[in-house]
Design a protein around this motif. Structure first.
Motif, short mmCIF file in Angstrom:
data_model
loop_
_atom_site.label_atom_id
_atom_site.label_comp_id
_atom_site.label_asym_id
_atom_site.label_seq_id
_atom_site.Cartn_x
_atom_site.Cartn_y
_atom_site.Cartn_z
N ILE A 203 40.05 39.22 39.00
CA ILE A 203 40.04 39.07 40.53
C ILE A 203 40.70 37.79 40.89
N SER A 204 41.44 37.95 41.99
CA SER A 204 42.13 36.64 42.40
C SER A 204 41.74 36.48 44.00
N ASP A 205 42.17 35.41 44.50
CA ASP A 205 42.01 35.02 45.91
C ASP A 205 42.81 36.11 46.74
N ALA A 206 43.84 36.72 46.43
CA ALA A 206 44.68 37.50 46.93
C ALA A 206 43.93 38.98 46.89
N GLY A 225 29.04 36.53 37.56
CA GLY A 225 29.86 36.76 36.13
C GLY A 225 31.48 36.78 36.42
N CYS A 226 32.09 36.62 37.72
CA CYS A 226 33.35 36.35 37.90
C CYS A 226 33.74 34.88 37.37
N HIS A 227 35.16 34.86 37.21
CA HIS A 227 35.66 33.46 36.87
C HIS A 227 36.08 32.75 38.00
N ILE A 228 35.36 32.05 38.79
CA ILE A 228 35.68 31.47 39.94
C ILE A 228 35.81 30.02 39.52
N ALA A 229 36.72 29.34 40.16
CA ALA A 229 37.22 27.85 40.08
C ALA A 229 36.63 27.32 41.16
#
Length: 709
Positions: A203-206, A225-229
């Motif tokens: 999942i990305s910002d877009a 559980g998402c890869h959030i920066a």
């Protein structure tokens, strides 16, 4: 989770009067209604008023309700009520879903207006007819680890115009291309208010912006559980200019998540950032949204190891309307955090602090100030001991708390007695691995005081014996002439009367050269012999039962006695007798055998989940009886049962019509190719055999055969 609530005397009298008014049954079997007499020997339950049927159905589980709906046409109509259908989750698991194959082909003919659907590990074929039928009533959709592309996903979503909740979990390949929802005209998610994207890697910002822009209002957002920066340096790498407003297609940053929360701050009430790297700066940014009137009711921060107590306390101070808070396995949570919770979040109803090792008895004692707390989980909190609980939630009579999980806690016997006495309304109690505190006497106190229990876990509480569950007076068994030889074994286990009477009847000056461990083994063996002799000679009915029998917990639905290896067939015959029991775990109970199983399946006909792993006395005859009597069985664990042979597989194939999960590894006498034989079971979804954690070969073979048809 559904619970069995008390029916007040007033309500009961009202419904009794209503039935009496409409149906007056005379001694001669004549039914009188509106001054008209009809000759009939029995009263048809199908003629009950619909309001009575609906009221009865409110106390039934989903499985019971489906079976009750087969009784007659009128009861079937009652199951169509929206109040009941919204509680049912229709699950399609591990198959190819296609309009040309079952079960989609059969479901398209169904008249039941279900609302909640889950697609788990599904491969989608042509499903326009099935999805159109589902979309006419669906409100909640879950996609869990499905094999689906972006185009097909959008086609399916166009057939689901009325859903209000969307959950997409473990579907990383759906987002891998980065073109998710790009250039999809005519697709609208305006009705969706609950969005969950947990455990998705790409999942990305877009993607998140495209999806949330289609939503008019978000009530809950789950990104656990998402890869959030979260780190500013990483965010500056992808957004070098402070004024950048175009979302990046390569990374998911907290910068854009905050932007989304700001847009939906008026409606959003639930946030879940569990199992992410959220830290102090991110919490500070959430606190700043308070100025925009962000008022959360549910907050999940489980396993967030980058947090610190200062930033967490600041957030908790700002969110005073929280009802549910999950801080499990978050190391920074300490006594000061609980102090803030008690002072600022006084309306809290559910608190999970399992695994928070920095909480001490002093902090746990503050929990008695949360007067609205209904659900508490303090499992694996090493700093909490007996005083923390007895001075906390059980300091005074507490009729609010319904659920208490306290496994792996160092508590004493007296503390459990205090809990049982001061928490009389408990529906769920988990005492797993509380070895020191769970004894025969403390279990007797639980049975005496907690009559509304629905779930009880005593896993690995190996000190308890049959006396704890049956209330049998051991000293009366000692006086039986046929049991004199087993006196030594019973002597140390008499918990219901003064043990001095046993000491006087035994050899007081007998000197033993055994070690303590050897003495324990001998006493245990003698106790087993005595209980089995009492069982075989049918002496138990003759002895007094001064204690309390487990069967007095009439509404018990789940019982976990795993690794309670002093429990024998006596408990199965005289203690475990529950018509509503759904889940029974007896794994590693070496004394359970065919004798107890025969009685257990008669007294507990509603069992759906049964765990008999490592019960070495279980044989093929026991499995045959189990599979034939327990018609609702969905999950069966018989791993490590060394006596089982291929005949057990035959019994499972012939008798189990609803079995979904089977665990049968470490059974050396089963020589058949298990996967090939069980591939014919159309209901089976999970098989656990030797050398694998989750064998899906049977599912693949079954799927191949269906596709070839």
């Amino acid at each position: 989770m559904q619970y069995f609530y008390k029916l007040s005397t007033k309500d009961f009298d009202q419904y009794t009067a209503l039935i009496t008014q409409r149906f007056s049954v005379h001694k001669m079997g004549t039914i009188q209604n509106n001054d008209k007499e009809y000759s009939s020997s029995t009263l048809s339950y199908g003629e009950l008023p619909m309001e009575i049927i609906l009221h009865i159905f409110r106390y039934l589980s989903a499985a019971d309700m489906q079976i009750a709906g087969r009784t007659c046409q009128r009861w079937r109509e009652a199951t169509f009520n929206t109040e009941f259908t919204k509680r049912v989750l229709v699950r399609f698991s591990k198959l190819c879903l296609s309009d040309m194959l079952t079960p989609a082909k059969d479901y398209a003919k169904s008249e039941m207006p279900f609302r909640n659907f889950c697609f788990e590990e599904i491969s989608f074929g042509p499903v326009q007819q099935a999805m159109s039928h589902i979309g006419s009533t669906a409100k909640e959709i879950i996609f869990d680890n499905v094999d689906i592309g972006v185009k097909q996903f959008c086609e399916i979503m166009r057939l689901l115009p009325n859903i209000t909740s969307l959950k997409i979990t473990h579907c990383s390949q759906l987002f891998m291309s980065g073109s998710f929802l790009e250039n999809e005209p005519g697709l609208s998610f305006a009705n969706i208010h609950h969005l969950s994207l947990s455990d998705n890697q790409y999942i990305s910002d877009a993607i998140l912006m495209r999806l949330t822009e289609m939503l008019e209002s978000i009530y809950s957002l789950d990104l656990s559980g998402c890869h959030i920066a979260y780190h500013n340096a990483i965010q500056r790498r992808f957004y070098p200019n402070e004024g950048d407003i175009l979302p990046c297609e390569s990374i998911l940053t907290f910068k854009f998540i905050i932007r989304i929360l700001a847009l939906h701050h008026e409606h959003i009430r639930c946030l879940n950032f569990s199992n992410t790297l959220i830290g102090a700066p991110a919490l500070s940014a959430l606190c700043e949204l308070e100025r925009g009137e962000l008022h959360l009711h549910r907050l999940g921060l489980a396993k967030c190891r980058q947090l610190n107590a200062i930033s967490l306390n600041l957030l908790l101070t700002s969110q005073t309307n929280l009802l549910v808070l999950d801080l499990s396995d978050t190391i920074c949570v300490n006594d000061s955090c609980l102090d803030v919770i008690v002072k600022s979040v006084s309306s809290l109803q559910e608190l999970n602090i399992a695994g928070c090792v920095n909480i001490s008895n002093e902090g746990a004692s503050l929990l008695n100030k949360l007067k609205n707390l209904k659900h508490l989980n303090v499992s694996r909190c090493d700093g909490i001991q007996s005083d923390g609980l007895t001075n906390g939630v059980a300091a005074t009579l507490n009729v609010t708390l319904l659920i208490l999980h306290m496994s792996h806690i160092q508590v004493c016997e007296e503390a459990i007695k205090v809990l049982a006495k001061n928490l009389p309304e408990l529906r769920v109690l988990n005492l797993g691995y509380c070895v020191n505190g769970v004894t025969d006497e403390s279990v007797q106190s639980i049975i005496q005081n907690l009559r509304w229990l629905r779930e009880l876990s005593l896993e690995s509480c190996f000190r308890i014996t049959d006396a704890a569950l049956t209330g049998i007076n051991i000293t009366q068994l000692v006086r039986a002439p046929n049991l004199r030889n087993s006196l030594d074994g019973i002597q140390s286990y008499s918990n219901l009367e003064n043990r001095d009477c046993l000491n006087k009847s035994n050899q007081l000056f007998k000197i033993s050269l055994r070690s303590k461990a050897e003495e324990e083994i001998v006493r245990d063996a003698n106790r087993k012999k005595a209980m089995f002799e009492a069982y075989e000679l049918n002496l138990i009915e003759e002895c007094s039962t001064d204690g309390y029998n487990l069967k007095h917990l009439k509404g018990l639905k789940s019982l976990n006695l795993s690794s309670c290896n002093k429990i024998s067939d006596v408990s199965l015959k005289y203690g475990i007798q529950f018509l509503e029991l759904r889940h029974l775990s007896l794994s590693n109970c070496q004394q359970i055998s065919l004798i107890g199983v025969q009685q257990m399946v008669k007294d507990c006909p509603s069992i759906e989940i049964l765990d008999l792993s490592d019960c070495e006395s279980i044989n093929d005859k026991a499995i045959q009886i189990i599979t034939k009597a327990l018609t609702r069985l969905r999950i069966l664990h018989i791993s490590g049962c060394s006596q089982l042979t291929d005949h057990s597989l035959d019994a499972i194939l012939v008798n189990c019509k609803n079995l979904q999960t089977l665990s049968i590894h470490r059974c050396p006498r089963i020589c058949t190719d298990i996967e090939e034989r069980l591939a014919e079971m159309t209901t089976l979804r999970n098989i656990k055999v030797d050398n694998t954690t989750n064998m899906d070969n049977a599912c693949l073979l079954r799927l191949k055969k269906r596709l070839e048809c």
